[in-house]
Design an enzyme around this catalytic site. Structure first.
Site, PDB file in Angstrom:
ATOM      1  N   ASP A 143       6.301   0.438   6.697  1.00 19.17           N
ATOM      2  CA  ASP A 143       4.870   0.304   6.560  1.00 19.17           C
ATOM      3  C   ASP A 143       4.153   1.524   5.754  1.00 19.17           C
ATOM      4  O   ASP A 143       4.130   2.673   6.047  1.00 19.17           O
ATOM      5  CB  ASP A 143       4.238   0.474   7.998  1.00 19.17           C
ATOM      6  CG  ASP A 143       2.636   0.212   7.735  1.00 19.17           C
ATOM      7  OD1 ASP A 143       2.278  -0.100   6.852  1.00 19.17           O
ATOM      8  OD2 ASP A 143       1.932   0.541   8.831  1.00 19.17           O
ATOM      9  N   GLU A 168      -4.860   1.876   2.632  1.00 18.23           N
ATOM     10  CA  GLU A 168      -4.813   0.678   3.569  1.00 18.23           C
ATOM     11  C   GLU A 168      -5.178   1.173   4.848  1.00 18.23           C
ATOM     12  O   GLU A 168      -5.845   0.540   5.743  1.00 18.23           O
ATOM     13  CB  GLU A 168      -3.598  -0.080   3.322  1.00 18.23           C
ATOM     14  CG  GLU A 168      -3.614  -1.283   3.940  1.00 18.23           C
ATOM     15  CD  GLU A 168      -3.147  -1.495   5.387  1.00 18.23           C
ATOM     16  OE1 GLU A 168      -3.206  -2.654   5.946  1.00 18.23           O
ATOM     17  OE2 GLU A 168      -2.650  -0.582   5.673  1.00 18.23           O
ATOM     18  N   GLU A 169      -4.691   2.093   5.293  1.00 19.61           N
ATOM     19  CA  GLU A 169      -4.304   2.440   6.525  1.00 19.61           C
ATOM     20  C   GLU A 169      -5.780   3.007   7.465  1.00 19.61           C
ATOM     21  O   GLU A 169      -5.863   2.671   8.402  1.00 19.61           O
ATOM     22  CB  GLU A 169      -3.379   3.575   6.926  1.00 19.61           C
ATOM     23  CG  GLU A 169      -1.910   3.312   6.792  1.00 19.61           C
ATOM     24  CD  GLU A 169      -1.337   2.174   7.743  1.00 19.61           C
ATOM     25  OE1 GLU A 169      -2.146   1.757   8.670  1.00 19.61           O
ATOM     26  OE2 GLU A 169      -0.340   1.829   7.627  1.00 19.61           O
ATOM     27  N   HIS A 193       3.830   2.930  12.663  1.00 20.42           N
ATOM     28  CA  HIS A 193       2.950   4.144  12.888  1.00 20.42           C
ATOM     29  C   HIS A 193       3.658   5.275  13.821  1.00 20.42           C
ATOM     30  O   HIS A 193       2.817   5.698  14.462  1.00 20.42           O
ATOM     31  CB  HIS A 193       1.664   3.716  13.693  1.00 20.42           C
ATOM     32  CG  HIS A 193       0.817   2.759  12.560  1.00 20.42           C
ATOM     33  ND1 HIS A 193      -0.375   2.230  12.868  1.00 20.42           N
ATOM     34  CD2 HIS A 193       1.136   2.244  11.457  1.00 20.42           C
ATOM     35  CE1 HIS A 193      -0.783   1.586  12.206  1.00 20.42           C
ATOM     36  NE2 HIS A 193      -0.210   1.433  11.028  1.00 20.42           N
ATOM     37  N   HIS A 218       0.633  -1.054   0.141  1.00 16.63           N
ATOM     38  CA  HIS A 218      -0.048   0.058  -0.066  1.00 16.63           C
ATOM     39  C   HIS A 218       0.924   1.242  -0.086  1.00 16.63           C
ATOM     40  O   HIS A 218       1.927   1.408   0.690  1.00 16.63           O
ATOM     41  CB  HIS A 218      -1.091   0.033   1.205  1.00 16.63           C
ATOM     42  CG  HIS A 218      -0.265  -0.003   2.478  1.00 16.63           C
ATOM     43  ND1 HIS A 218      -0.076   1.199   3.326  1.00 16.63           N
ATOM     44  CD2 HIS A 218      -0.178  -0.932   3.491  1.00 16.63           C
ATOM     45  CE1 HIS A 218       0.257   0.825   4.441  1.00 16.63           C
ATOM     46  NE2 HIS A 218       0.197  -0.392   4.562  1.00 16.63           N
ATOM     47  N   ASP A 221       3.086  -6.304   3.418  1.00 19.95           N
ATOM     48  CA  ASP A 221       2.745  -5.135   4.319  1.00 19.95           C
ATOM     49  C   ASP A 221       3.259  -5.646   5.675  1.00 19.95           C
ATOM     50  O   ASP A 221       2.565  -5.426   6.821  1.00 19.95           O
ATOM     51  CB  ASP A 221       1.303  -4.841   4.251  1.00 19.95           C
ATOM     52  CG  ASP A 221       0.841  -3.825   5.100  1.00 19.95           C
ATOM     53  OD1 ASP A 221       1.808  -2.935   5.473  1.00 19.95           O
ATOM     54  OD2 ASP A 221      -0.330  -3.713   5.207  1.00 19.95           O
TER      55      ASP A 221
END
Lengths: 457, 457
Positions: A291, A325-326, A423, A279, A353
């Site tokens: 990520d 995606e997130e 994140h 993504h 991912d």
């Protein structure tokens, strides 16, 4: 480590035994990736020149343009954009939090980040008593009387005894995803969630929350693991302390964005599709290096490797950079919807991912006969440290394809470091090792090669 | 990476099935290491408060005292020092190198570090024409006429296509170890070696050289991989350029130092010994975090874990901090010599000296029946990502025990990052991941537990 041991160790030396054509091809793929790979420099550009790229942001648009141009420059047969409307959440100005008048710490500021999709508090902020819980189940016990008008602090840490950190993440993340609406159900005015990470440090881990339609939307933030401990200690000392936090995040109207698709047309069965993807969007912290910049550059590398070594696939192979995606999965859903609309038969989809770390295996969801077939290829992958093939797995963006009978596969690298960066402001390019990223890309290309050549049935 | 995938992935969740006592014990060992492990904070102290610790240095003496006190504080049955005389090489003052009057770069300074055990140039330095070769074999072809009075530049890189970087290291390190005396044989006045590392950067990798007794000792330095490319380009442009380098290293008289040994006495067969160890000395660059602070704190952790979980070994288990692995191996030789003298039957020895990364396997050298026995335990280790058991391996410090019939075993973690840091200013604590270090220690403890319980015959 020194010379003597190496005379022994050099028997580890890996060579193509030249036994089978597949062994040779896979060796060729790995050699090209390790000697002339471009995934690492592509990731350097994406993370350094574009940076983080939340859905709807200017950086997300830049990432779309960059990946479109990059795949074009590699001369893939077709490169195109697939329109998708995405949510546009913005973090806004300053985020701050304090413990107010604690006996232990007085008034102390703490490291927090709004959770993705959260409403903001506005300048007034949220001030109230705060109560610590270890999970969603406790709320019912405490009841409305104990929760109403208060801030809820979900503080259950990840289970460090899980060897797979993804399993540990799965065991803690319910507090972040469902905590805010569960708390609202009992009249809470705000939520603080312990960062879902494996390391004790000062970096809050953001991530998405899901508001239930039938509950008021209350503001929610992640607190760093170090400060979760501080807050918990302060509460043990004096459970009447007040907590204050202020965020200015908000959800804006949806924005037009794109999945970016690069394709090599099949020479024999072009009507069958095999997808490899990651993504393109990331959270708005750090650089989205692991990520999921890693998965994007690895997926592009798979097609580049095929062209570079002159492998012409039988089936049509697509590298897909999924958008959103997130905090919405709109790209993954749109891709599956279009595939169905166009009657494109997708036999398999592979998503990377889980970070650009040393590849260890492939998890999958499909018919048992398909899984058995992929497991039978394990001897081809073990020499490259990829030994764990066939456990359940998949990927968020390719999940919707499963409804069309597609075998969905997740690339599974070593998981120990992923949730140290995930994140956070710490998910940056310098955390990615070139060889680990390249081994992952080569492992993915090798699996796609086998699937293309032999099918999955 | 996000929630949806995790519902699937949580099936990765690892639990003690409670089937066998060994499965339970190994799960207990891993849980204790991951929840309450002390290896990481011990490594923080060793690297941060003591730092690098070359044999004969004050820091090496501090590391001896630290590990002696630490094992004492854990209440091991016996903790003692074993005297060993070690070489005392010192790097001395400034190290510098320049390309002189190159058409392409003019006079340009380059990043070099003296090789360990090298003689220095003194203030006069070494100035001369320089010729590039790709390996030892080329010297004979070029001959004395072409080499005499010149500086030799060994520039063969590590083979990046090897999946095991130790194998790639083994294929390149001959230039560093034997290059100087081979060059001296043909009348060279100095040697420059391309750093034996996997990454392109500015950090020279030091490491030991071996002078042949029958050749003059000429000064030798490692050059960073980036500057090796610069020098090579300069030479392509103008093969008459001069190269200058200056070092002030020297070998001082031997110094008294120690192996540090902690022991838990066996309850049933105390006369049989099982050793787990790493080397306490490091190069005088960086902090010796992965090489080999990690192996030392992991070895101490093995005995601490046994005491913590209340496992009383049948056989006598020793944690050995070997001294002088890097530039003499005196500690390893002394330990084997004393074991023989005292008639101590060592049935197995395990060394961790490949970095504190995620454990992957155990390499070993011994009787086939012993190897087969350990390989049969693989199902107990696979749930922890340790799957590669039984390939050839061992360790430098425990190598001398092999002559007494001891099964020698090397801990083998993921190798991709090791030679990015090895023997450089970059081998620092921040490059070590807590969970990876702890998983390694737990894997080692689990293997020692199995060996202690079942023996190796």
């Amino acid at each position: 480590m020194r010379v003597l041991a190496l005379i022994v160790l050099s028997s580890f030396c890996l060579q193509a035994h030249g036994q089978s054509e597949d062994e040779k091809m896979i060796k060729t793929i790995f050699d090209e990736a390790l000697l002339n790979g471009q995934a690492y420099e592509n990731l350097d550009y994406l993370t350094g020149q574009i940076g983080h790229r939340l859905s709807g942001s200017p950086q997300a648009a830049a990432a779309v343009e960059w990946s479109y141009q990059l795949m074009g420059s590699y001369g893939f047969d077709t490169v195109y954009l697939q329109e998708v409307m995405v949510p546009h959440w913005v973090r806004g100005a300053r985020e701050q939090a304090n413990i107010v008048n604690s006996k232990k710490f007085g008034t102390k500021s703490l490291n927090i980040r709004a959770l993705g999709n959260s409403v903001g508090t506005g300048s007034a902020g949220v001030l109230g008593n705060i109560i610590e819980v270890q999970g969603l189940k406790e709320l019912e016990k405490i009841g409305k009387k104990g929760i109403e008008g208060k801030i809820l602090f979900f503080n259950r840490p990840m289970d460090q005894t899980k060897v797979s950190t993804f399993s540990a993440y799965g065991g803690a993340v319910d507090q972040r995803v469902f905590g805010p609406s569960e708390a609202a159900k009992y009249g809470a005015i705000g939520v603080v969630v312990r960062s879902v990470g494996t390391v004790m440090d000062d970096f809050p881990h953001t991530g998405t929350l899901r508001y239930a339609d039938d509950q008021p939307k209350i503001p929610a933030v992640a607190i760093s693991t170090n400060d979760a401990e501080v807050l918990s200690k302060a509460l043990k000392d004096d459970n009447n302390i007040k907590f204050y936090f202020e965020t200015h995040c908000q959800m804006l109207p949806d924005v037009l964005s794109y999945n970016v698709i690069g394709e090599i047309k099949g020479t024999e069965i072009p009507e069958e599709y095999v997808v490899v993807g990651g993504h393109l969007d990331s959270w708005d912290l750090g650089q989205g290096a692991h990520d999921d910049g890693s998965g994007c550059v690895q997926s592009i590398e798979v097609l580049r490797l095929f062209k570079q070594i002159g492998y012409k696939p039988k089936r049509t192979i697509r590298a897909v950079m999924f958008m959103n995606e997130e905090n919405g999965l709109r790209g993954g859903r749109k891709y599956a919807e279009k595939a169905k609309e166009n009657g494109e038969k997708h036999i398999a989809a592979l998503e990377s991912d889980s970070g650009g770390f040393s590849p260890r295996g492939f998890g999958m969801t499909g018919d048992q006969s398909e899984i058995d077939k992929l497991v039978s290829w394990r001897p081809l992958f073990e020499p490259y440290g990829i030994y764990d093939i066939g456990k359940p797995g998949g990927g968020a963006d390719i999940g919707p394809l499963r409804d069309q009978g597609t075998l969905v596969i997740g690339m599974e690298p070593d998981s120990q470091r992923y949730f140290a960066y995930h994140h956070t402001d710490n998910d940056t390019f310098d955390k990615v090792n070139k060889r680990e990223l390249e081994l992952g890309a080569a492992g993915m290309a090798s699996l796609i090669y086998m699937i293309d050549k032999y099918g999955v049935k």
